[in-house]
Design a protein around this motif. Structure first.
Motif, short mmCIF file in Angstrom:
data_model
loop_
_atom_site.label_atom_id
_atom_site.label_comp_id
_atom_site.label_asym_id
_atom_site.label_seq_id
_atom_site.Cartn_x
_atom_site.Cartn_y
_atom_site.Cartn_z
N LEU A 158 13.20 12.84 9.66
CA LEU A 158 14.02 13.48 10.69
C LEU A 158 13.83 14.98 10.73
O LEU A 158 14.19 15.61 11.72
CB LEU A 158 15.50 13.17 10.45
CG LEU A 158 16.02 11.97 11.21
CD1 LEU A 158 17.45 11.68 10.80
CD2 LEU A 158 15.94 12.16 12.71
N GLY A 159 13.32 15.54 9.67
CA GLY A 159 13.09 16.96 9.80
C GLY A 159 13.30 17.76 8.55
O GLY A 159 13.16 17.25 7.45
N ALA A 160 13.66 19.02 8.77
CA ALA A 160 13.71 20.02 7.71
C ALA A 160 12.32 20.20 7.13
O ALA A 160 12.10 20.16 5.93
CB ALA A 160 14.71 19.63 6.63
N GLY A 165 9.88 25.53 12.08
CA GLY A 165 9.67 25.24 13.49
C GLY A 165 8.67 24.16 13.80
O GLY A 165 8.29 23.97 14.95
N LEU B 12 18.19 12.20 17.37
CA LEU B 12 17.43 13.44 17.19
C LEU B 12 18.29 14.66 17.51
O LEU B 12 18.22 15.68 16.83
CB LEU B 12 16.18 13.43 18.07
CG LEU B 12 15.12 12.39 17.70
CD1 LEU B 12 14.02 12.37 18.74
CD2 LEU B 12 14.53 12.66 16.32
N HIS B 15 20.42 15.22 14.39
CA HIS B 15 19.87 15.31 13.03
C HIS B 15 18.52 16.02 12.91
O HIS B 15 18.22 16.54 11.83
CB HIS B 15 19.70 13.90 12.44
CG HIS B 15 21.00 13.21 12.17
ND1 HIS B 15 21.77 13.46 11.06
CD2 HIS B 15 21.66 12.27 12.87
CE1 HIS B 15 22.86 12.70 11.09
NE2 HIS B 15 22.82 11.97 12.19
N ALA B 16 17.71 15.98 13.93
CA ALA B 16 16.33 16.46 13.74
C ALA B 16 16.32 17.91 13.27
O ALA B 16 17.05 18.75 13.75
CB ALA B 16 15.55 16.33 15.06
N GLY B 17 15.47 18.16 12.30
CA GLY B 17 15.27 19.52 11.82
C GLY B 17 16.21 19.95 10.71
O GLY B 17 16.06 21.05 10.18
N GLN B 18 17.17 19.10 10.36
CA GLN B 18 18.13 19.55 9.34
C GLN B 18 18.43 18.48 8.32
O GLN B 18 18.67 17.32 8.68
CB GLN B 18 19.45 19.97 9.99
CG GLN B 18 20.33 20.78 9.06
CD GLN B 18 21.76 20.26 8.99
OE1 GLN B 18 22.19 19.46 9.78
NE2 GLN B 18 22.49 20.72 7.99
N GLU B 71 12.75 22.90 15.35
CA GLU B 71 12.28 21.56 14.99
C GLU B 71 13.01 20.50 15.81
O GLU B 71 12.42 19.48 16.20
CB GLU B 71 12.49 21.35 13.49
CG GLU B 71 11.69 20.19 12.94
CD GLU B 71 11.76 20.11 11.43
OE1 GLU B 71 11.98 21.15 10.77
OE2 GLU B 71 11.60 19.00 10.90
N ALA B 75 11.26 17.84 18.29
CA ALA B 75 11.42 16.39 18.13
C ALA B 75 11.90 15.76 19.44
O ALA B 75 11.42 14.70 19.84
CB ALA B 75 12.40 16.09 17.00
#
Lengths: 267, 434
Positions: A158-160, A165, B12, B15-18, B71, B75
């Motif tokens: 999902l990310g992080a 970026g 997304l 949640h996306a990016g974290q 991010e 996504a």
């Protein structure tokens, strides 16, 4: 840099510094459906720490011409031809996933020419689920989605991302899409068909490191152990280490930890 | 899930990016209010500068809070990454300057946000970058406007304020045949309604000030790299395919074939032009982004009701909203905007300019201001505000009349919105004595 290898133009990334054959050489080998760019951080790290770095796009991958080679032994022979083409007589090999099988096979063929070996996300044999091979041949989008699902730890899905970026699954999907049709299927079939890994491992005499991702679903740590055990003749015994939290795509998920591990081992 | 491992938009957006903060377990995205980041030691400092390892050095170039926003939008759009900047205009400027310098040329739709039109028509020419504006519905015009020095095609998903739906697959094919990328401003649709990269676009930008934030409290912009365009094969982009002395002699396309544009935009554009986003704004935009899919569904539902109500009213000459069968792009909208055509519409009142003024003056819920995409309903008269720099001819070409009113339909109760519009229409009726 672009050079001919076996009469085919080959793209070789050198980690942001010109390749210097007077320095100890490290060759980093990418996995199935990828190109050199999966190794960016590790290549730059090594190039800035006293190594001459070669990160080729395998034939038919990335910017390299030609068609993808169909078996691991042919890829290993090609890698040694590449070393000849750049005038490299001694080298350290680092491979990821399919690239680790190529490194293993090349190290066995080259004998003393290979001074150290690092196998990242590696098992031998490396069976590939038939559903993935079929998808790679018939439905690339589905194959890419499966690989993304299995390549990353749950958190990284999902990310992080470590790289600010940047979407790791998005980047990986686009990288796989960029390879010509048939490349991924050919690579996966080559991994699946190479059954000599444990036998070949016994021929390895150089110090060898196996790096596993704690959350790797493709090549889980428990599946790496037989290969480690088969490296009975590796100088000092083969070493195995686990990167906490990482999935199969360790270069992107845990770039600093992997660079440190490789850098320390290659010294 | 259509494919294994692919998350839906709603997931997304949240949640996306974290991941929860590793030190304190914070579930919400922390605001990293810091200009700079401590180097653990000299070696790691050098490693960060050499791009041997990822990380943050200075908040003009990257910031952990901004990175979550970047991010997340990447996504949602299906891109390889994004850069968060100070505004939508900063995103457009960053895209242009990453791709070209003096002597460059752009082909753009003539149905553009007034600020974008101004940048292309008046400001960029001072720096030697020129733009040809074309009818967005005329494929031949797009093709004919491309010159040897063209480096970018640009349009809006839905042209502001004429509500023209851009045929992204067609324009993308024209761009790619000329070895050029297509940049789409998707501000009016957001990734909840359209993912331009899936339709063939190469780059996507947003004014995050609008629907992505949704609350109208923070200005920001986002630029997403789709990662599909082959800069090396194009051969037209030396900024991406030749060594850049300003950053380690890096050949960005060799360094990262899929993220070359993103690398240069951050390592040159953000660093040198400096239009970075405040982490506070990034945090505020993230709060809005979490509910984007939910909000856009509600926006679309209200807007369809408003559009139908206006279209049926005797004091309204015409309504421009692609969801209406009367709109020239209705069929295209059904095809490439199946989840809705956004929450902005324009309409022409009988009675021209005076009627427009009376109408706006009588409204109570709709706020008269120069913005769109707020949770609250907004109204504006483009000819006297957002598009005041354009000549009458240019206005007409962009589909704007002197009496055109633009609405950005918010999330209020639909009955209250319709009652407010009736209040305005009644005032127009009184003016026109009907």
């Amino acid at each position: 840099m672009d050079i001919p290898v076996n009469h085919q133009l080959t793209r070789i990334y050198t980690g942001g510094r010109s390749f210097d054959r007077e320095l100890p050489t490290v060759v980093l080998i990418h996995g199935a459906g990828h190109d050199h760019s999966v190794w960016n951080y590790q290549a730059r790290h090594l190039a800035h720490h006293g190594y001459g770095v070669l990160v080729p796009d395998l034939p038919g991958h990335g910017a390299s011409h030609g068609t993808p080679l169909r078996d691991i032994d042919a890829m290993a022979s090609w890698l040694l031809d590449l070393a000849d083409a750049v005038g490299c007589t001694r080298m350290r090999l680092v491979g990821h996933s399919m690239g680790s099988l190529i490194a293993l096979a090349a190290a066995a063929k080259a004998g003393d020419q290979v001074e150290r070996l690092v196998l990242v996300g590696s098992v031998a044999p490396m069976p590939v689920a038939p559903v993935l091979i079929d998808a790679a041949r018939d439905d690339r989008d589905r194959a890419h989605a499966m690989i993304n699902q299995w390549s990353y730890s749950p958190a990284a899905q999902l990310g992080a991302s470590a790289t600010p970026g940047t979407s790791l699954p998005g980047t990986n999907q686009r990288l796989m899409e960029r390879q010509p049709a048939g490349v991924l299927a050919t690579d996966l079939q080559a991994c699946n068909a190479w059954l000599d890994g444990l036998e070949v491992a016994a021929a390895i005499r150089c110090p060898t490191l196996l790096v596993c991702g704690e959350r790797d679903q493709m090549t889980p740590a428990r599946a790496v152990k037989p290969l480690c055990d088969a490296l009975v003749n590796a100088a000092g015994g083969a070493r195995m280490m686990t990167l906490p939290g990482a999935g199969h795509a360790m270069m992107a998920e845990s770039p600093r930890a992997l660079s440190d591990a490789i850098g320390k081992f290659l010294k | 899930m259509a494919q294994p491992g692919l998350f839906g938009r709603e997931t997304l957006a949240l949640h996306a990016g974290q991941s929860p903060d590793a030190t304190h377990g914070s579930r919400a995205t922390p605001i990293h209010f810091t200009t700079s980041y401590v180097f653990p030691d000299a070696d790691q400092a050098a490693a960060l500068f050499n791009l041997e390892q990822p990380g943050h050095v200075y908040s003009r170039i990257s910031n952990p809070t901004n990175a979550v926003l970047e991010e997340r939008i990447a996504a949602l759009e299906g891109g390889v990454g994004a850069v968060a900047v100070a505004s939508g205009q900063a995103a457009l400027h960053l895209a242009v300057t990453t791709l070209m310098g003096c002597g460059g040329h752009i082909v753009a739709s003539r149905s553009l946000y007034g600020g974008s039109h101004n940048l292309f028509a008046y400001t960029l020419p001072r720096f030697g970058i020129h733009t040809s504006f074309v009818d967005p519905r005329d494929a031949d015009a797009w093709r004919a406007a491309i010159r040897p020095e063209t480096r970018l095609l640009f349009g809006e998903s839905i042209g502001n304020p004429g509500l023209d739906v851009l045929d992204i697959p067609t324009v993308a094919a024209i761009a790619h045949a000329a070895r050029l990328p297509l940049l789409i401003d998707a501000t009016l649709v957001s990734p909840a309604l359209q993912r331009p990269l899936e339709l063939g676009a190469d780059l996507v930008m947003h004014s995050a000030t609008k629907f992505i934030g949704g609350h109208g409290v923070a200005v920001g912009g986002l630029l997403v790299d789709g990662g599909r365009f082959d800069w090396e094969a194009s051969g037209l982009f030396p900024t991406l395919t030749e060594p850049y002395e300003g950053f380690h002699g890096m050949d960005f396309a060799e360094e990262s074939p899929v993220a070359a544009f993103l690398l240069r935009a951050r390592r040159e554009g953000l660093r040198d032009f400096g239009a970075c986003l405040s982490p506070m704004n990034a945090f505020q935009i993230l709060q809005g982004l979490e509910t984007l899919p939910l909000r856009m569904r509600a926006h679309v539902d209200n807007t369809v009701r408003v559009a139908q109500h206006l279209a049926d009213h005797p004091l309204v000459e015409k309504v421009a909203y692609p969801a209406l069968a009367s709109h020239p792009d209705h069929a295209l909208g059904q095809q490439i905007l199946p989840d809705g055509c956004g929450a902005v519409l324009s309409f022409e009142l009988k009675g021209g300019r005076d009627a427009g003024k009376v109408f706006i003056g009588a409204l109570r819920l709709f706020s008269h201001l120069a913005n769109v995409g707020d949770a609250k309903s907004l109204v504006i008269h483009p000819a006297s505000t957002t598009h005041f720099r354009m000549s009458a001819t240019d206005l007409a070409a962009a589909g704007i009349g002197e009496g055109t009113v633009r609405l950005s339909v918010g999330l209020e109760n639909i009955a209250d919105l319709l009652a407010d519009l009736e209040r305005g229409l009644a005032a127009v009726g009184k003016l026109l004595k009907v």
